[in-house]
Design a protein around this motif. Structure first.
Motif, PDB file in Angstrom:
ATOM      1  N   ARG A 106      -0.281  -1.431   7.308  1.00 56.91           N
ATOM      2  CA  ARG A 106      -1.188  -0.431   7.887  1.00 56.91           C
ATOM      3  C   ARG A 106      -2.446  -1.140   8.402  1.00 56.91           C
ATOM      4  O   ARG A 106      -2.782  -2.228   7.947  1.00 56.91           O
ATOM      5  N   ASP A 107      -3.169  -0.506   9.323  1.00 60.20           N
ATOM      6  CA  ASP A 107      -4.369  -1.129   9.895  1.00 60.20           C
ATOM      7  C   ASP A 107      -5.561  -0.950   8.948  1.00 60.20           C
ATOM      8  O   ASP A 107      -5.398  -0.581   7.777  1.00 60.20           O
TER       9      ASP A 107
ATOM     10  N   GLU B  98       0.800  10.485  12.628  1.00 59.08           N
ATOM     11  CA  GLU B  98       0.718  10.187  11.199  1.00 59.08           C
ATOM     12  C   GLU B  98      -0.739  10.087  10.753  1.00 59.08           C
ATOM     13  O   GLU B  98      -1.107  10.574   9.686  1.00 59.08           O
ATOM     14  N   THR B  99      -1.585   9.494  11.582  1.00 58.18           N
ATOM     15  CA  THR B  99      -3.011   9.388  11.255  1.00 58.18           C
ATOM     16  C   THR B  99      -3.656  10.771  11.177  1.00 58.18           C
ATOM     17  O   THR B  99      -4.477  11.041  10.284  1.00 58.18           O
ATOM     18  N   LYS B 100      -3.255  11.677  12.087  1.00 52.58           N
ATOM     19  CA  LYS B 100      -3.820  13.031  12.087  1.00 52.58           C
ATOM     20  C   LYS B 100      -3.360  13.831  10.866  1.00 52.58           C
ATOM     21  O   LYS B 100      -4.136  14.584  10.281  1.00 52.58           O
ATOM     22  N   LEU B 101      -2.098  13.641  10.482  1.00 54.34           N
ATOM     23  CA  LEU B 101      -1.543  14.419   9.376  1.00 54.34           C
ATOM     24  C   LEU B 101      -1.935  13.863   8.007  1.00 54.34           C
ATOM     25  O   LEU B 101      -1.978  14.607   7.028  1.00 54.34           O
ATOM     26  N   GLN B 102      -2.228  12.583   7.945  1.00 52.39           N
ATOM     27  CA  GLN B 102      -2.496  11.922   6.665  1.00 52.39           C
ATOM     28  C   GLN B 102      -3.953  12.167   6.265  1.00 52.39           C
ATOM     29  O   GLN B 102      -4.798  11.270   6.241  1.00 52.39           O
TER      30      GLN B 102
ATOM     31  N   SER C  37      -2.880  -5.040   8.938  1.00 51.49           N
ATOM     32  CA  SER C  37      -2.324  -5.528  10.204  1.00 51.49           C
ATOM     33  C   SER C  37      -3.410  -6.069  11.123  1.00 51.49           C
ATOM     34  O   SER C  37      -3.137  -6.905  11.995  1.00 51.49           O
ATOM     35  N   ASP C  38      -4.657  -5.633  10.919  1.00 57.30           N
ATOM     36  CA  ASP C  38      -5.758  -6.111  11.757  1.00 57.30           C
ATOM     37  C   ASP C  38      -6.158  -7.548  11.437  1.00 57.30           C
ATOM     38  O   ASP C  38      -6.968  -8.140  12.163  1.00 57.30           O
TER      39      ASP C  38
ATOM     40  N   PHE D 103       0.819  -1.220   0.000  1.00 57.03           N
ATOM     41  CA  PHE D 103       0.000   0.000   0.000  1.00 57.03           C
ATOM     42  C   PHE D 103       0.854   1.272   0.000  1.00 57.03           C
ATOM     43  O   PHE D 103       0.947   1.982  -0.990  1.00 57.03           O
ATOM     44  N   ASP D 104       1.511   1.542   1.138  1.00 54.85           N
ATOM     45  CA  ASP D 104       2.269   2.784   1.292  1.00 54.85           C
ATOM     46  C   ASP D 104       3.471   2.832   0.353  1.00 54.85           C
ATOM     47  O   ASP D 104       4.295   1.914   0.318  1.00 54.85           O
ATOM     48  N   GLY D 105       3.557   3.902  -0.413  1.00 53.32           N
ATOM     49  CA  GLY D 105       4.695   4.077  -1.300  1.00 53.32           C
ATOM     50  C   GLY D 105       4.635   3.248  -2.567  1.00 53.32           C
ATOM     51  O   GLY D 105       5.539   3.313  -3.400  1.00 53.32           O
TER      52      GLY D 105
END
Length: 200
Positions: free
Chosen positions: A102-103, A69-73, A123-124, A10-12
């Motif tokens: 990521r969750d 990171e959750t707040k900024l993303q 991850s969940d 996912f990320d990147g």
């Protein structure tokens, strides 16, 4: 290389989330008064934020980082070519999957793109983290995927190693040219999604 099924990081890889991740990491480093003079972007790509925490910080650091990171993303964007790539794979009879560290916030970030994926592992789901191939093997066995026609697509060594450990093809997305010597021995190395080819 004939590939029908794609297991995506996912990320990147699908989404350009690294700028915010690096920003959150830098802010958390300042908050925890950690001395690190290296190249953060390189470290995170080559290893992981989890390894950075283990090597230089504490579990509290990890919690603070993930909260920030959750707040900024707030404006999560996929790479522009990704929707067309995913749709083309499905239109040609293939399947897309996600295996992310990521969750379940992953589903929210995917939005309408979620319809182009057969299954999303986060991850969940509590499967072993890459490079352990457990999540890939779970998908391969559940959907009876032909390993010779399946590829793991990611931007970091742990993605490529997970694919190799699962016995599937590997595609390394190396936007920054960090691994341009292809020391990871990925089957395909690309630096921009404009060069991606899903061939019949």
């Amino acid at each position: 290389m004939k590939i029908k099924n794609y297991i995506w990081d996912f990320d990147g890889t699908l989404f350009d989330t690294y700028p915010v991740m690096i920003d959150a990491l830098q802010q958390t480093i300042v908050k925890h008064v950690i001395q690190y003079d290296g190249d953060l972007a390189y470290f995170i790509k080559k290893y992981s934020i989890r390894k950075f925490t283990l090597d230089y910080a504490t579990p509290e650091f990890s919690d603070d980082y993930h909260d920030l990171e959750t707040k900024l993303q707030t404006d999560v964007k996929f790479y522009p070519e990704i929707p067309a790539i995913l749709a083309d794979i499905v239109n040609k009879g293939g399947q897309n999957f996600v295996v992310s560290h990521r969750d379940d916030k992953t589903y929210e970030y995917l939005g309408d793109l979620a319809a182009l994926f057969t299954e999303v592992i986060t991850s969940d789901n509590h499967l072993a983290r890459k490079p352990n191939p457990e999540a890939l093997n779970y998908l391969i066995e559940k959907y009876k995927l032909d390993r010779s026609q399946t590829a793991m697509v990611g931007d970091r060594p742990l993605d490529i190693l997970a694919g190799q450990n699962a016995g599937v093809k590997t595609i390394l997305f190396d936007e920054a040219g960090i691994f341009f010597d292809n020391e990871l021995k990925a089957d395909v190395l690309i630096q921009t999604w404009e060069n991606f080819k899903n061939e019949d």
